[in-house]
Motif scaffolding. Sequence first.
Motif, PDB file in Angstrom:
ATOM      1  N   GLU A 262      19.217  15.490  -7.638  1.00  0.00           N
ATOM      2  CA  GLU A 262      19.005  14.822  -6.344  1.00  0.00           C
ATOM      3  C   GLU A 262      18.871  13.311  -6.516  1.00  0.00           C
ATOM      4  OE1 GLU A 262      16.777  18.379  -3.862  1.00  0.00           O
ATOM      5  OE2 GLU A 262      15.560  17.027  -5.069  1.00  0.00           O
TER       6      GLU A 262
ATOM      7  N   ALA B 154      20.017  12.053  -3.058  1.00  0.00           N
ATOM      8  CA  ALA B 154      19.791  12.952  -1.924  1.00  0.00           C
ATOM      9  C   ALA B 154      18.749  12.368  -0.981  1.00  0.00           C
ATOM     10  CB  ALA B 154      19.340  14.322  -2.423  1.00  0.00           C
TER      11      ALA B 154
ATOM     12  N   VAL C 206      15.943  13.275   0.295  1.00  0.00           N
ATOM     13  CA  VAL C 206      14.768  14.136   0.199  1.00  0.00           C
ATOM     14  C   VAL C 206      13.562  13.273  -0.150  1.00  0.00           C
ATOM     15  CG1 VAL C 206      16.020  16.241  -0.421  1.00  0.00           C
ATOM     16  CG2 VAL C 206      15.334  14.631  -2.220  1.00  0.00           C
TER      17      VAL C 206
ATOM     18  N   PHE D 276      11.209  16.720  -7.169  1.00  0.00           N
ATOM     19  CA  PHE D 276      12.627  16.436  -7.100  1.00  0.00           C
ATOM     20  C   PHE D 276      13.396  17.232  -8.161  1.00  0.00           C
ATOM     21  CE2 PHE D 276      10.584  12.436  -5.683  1.00  0.00           C
ATOM     22  CZ  PHE D 276      11.091  12.394  -4.392  1.00  0.00           C
ATOM     23  N   LYS D 277      14.630  17.535  -7.854  1.00  0.00           N
ATOM     24  CA  LYS D 277      15.540  18.113  -8.835  1.00  0.00           C
ATOM     25  C   LYS D 277      16.308  16.980  -9.500  1.00  0.00           C
ATOM     26  CE  LYS D 277      16.257  22.389  -6.182  1.00  0.00           C
ATOM     27  NZ  LYS D 277      17.267  23.237  -5.497  1.00  0.00           N
TER      28      LYS D 277
END
Length: 484
Positions: A208, A211, A213, A204-205
């Motif tokens: 995020e 997000a 994701v 993960f960023k």
Amino acid sequence: MFFTYLRRELRRRRKAALVVASGLALGIALVIVVSSVSTGMSRAQDKVLESLYGLGTDMTVTKAAAAPGSGEGRPKFEFDAKGDDDATQSSDRVMVQGFQTLASSTVTRIGGQNGVAGAVGGLSLNVLKVDGQFKRGEFKQQEGTGQSGRSGPGGQGGTGQPQGEVRGGGASFDVNSYSVYGTDVTEQNLGPLTSSKITKGRTFKTSETDAKVAVVDSAYAKEKKLDTGRTVTIHGTKFTIVGVSTADSGDAAANLYIPLKQAQTLADSKDKVTTVYVKAADSQRIDQVKSTIQKNVSGTTVTTSADLADTVSGSLSTASDLAAGVGKWLSVVVLAAAFLVAGLLTSSAVSRRVREFGTLKALGWKSGRVTRQVVGEALVNGLLGGVLGIGIGLAGAYLVTAISPTLTAQLGSSGGGMGGGRFMGGPGRAAASKTLDIALTAPVSLSVILTAVGLAVGGGLIAGGFGGWRASRLRPADALRRVE
């Protein structure tokens, strides 16, 4: 003169020197093997614990167990009535594992406690999905019977109602369950995801936080044929898979990892977490930090790695106890016996060299010089035993590592559940156990080698002390009595 005489005497008494050195070597080799195996046991246990709560985590905080009978009931599923008989029905239910949550503010409170270096919250979920279809049965009409009991036209009996039966129909549904873990993407240095490595794609960023994701476990991805770039639907929400992770050992913490905010939304648990992962500022003060959290944050259960280690059973625990208990005591007994035998043999050798030492004293050797000569010979025997013992010990440790015997670790819950609820069942149910297979190694550290050298020197000095004491008491007159 000292070294010349020393070399000549050791060469002349090779068999006696070899016996003394062999006894010391056996004890030293046993110490090396037992110490190495014990270190391997400790590392294996650490690997088991890391697979549960993640690398770097010293303790976890969960909500105190609720009273029996409280909490949510069994999950309910509702299906819409559809006109199409063969229409597929699908429904899923997202549940917080253990049905026990803490407020997200608890993470901040715990992070501010004295001795806490970091605290991260996580939400562990379990998703139950039911897929299938209802199928309408077919009515099969049969010939009816008239009032006389005979079959009549139209297939009606005496009551005038159609006679027959419904055949076929029914329902066929599959129930699937998988785990989802909501992780704080801004703090990825703590938590269960740290026990896995990203083997494909990315993690993960930090941006995020909300997000859609997901990171999928490699085993689950293989089973469901998932890959990076594809989407997975959780309770009607589609998540794009950005990475595939593989657990370092054992099973992964969850099948799917998603941002914490998304997990809270799916479970309708806004600003809630199931587990707080805590890292202590000083590993030597973990018990003190545990007491501080329990005192200042009420309604919580704090579980340390030591608490969880007590729940480890199976062959790993048995072998660990054997190595720590029987192995160490056996090493002590063998070493004591080897030192005693070396001392007695050296003392006996001095008794057989009465004529020699008496003559040397008659030639002007002082008692101290004779004693140093005996201690020097014994010290060389000890060093020789140390070299042999280190060689045998290293060979034994290498053999254990080469064979890599598999040990089984069975883990139950210690109450709080260091695994973020992975061992939590529903209310009133006991926590499930987890079984891991760990390959045993026997790493040899420099400290073990230095200990072996110290034992070798110590054994030589002890043996030399026995012999030197006997030699110092000899008188030149004793040599004259032994002249043939």
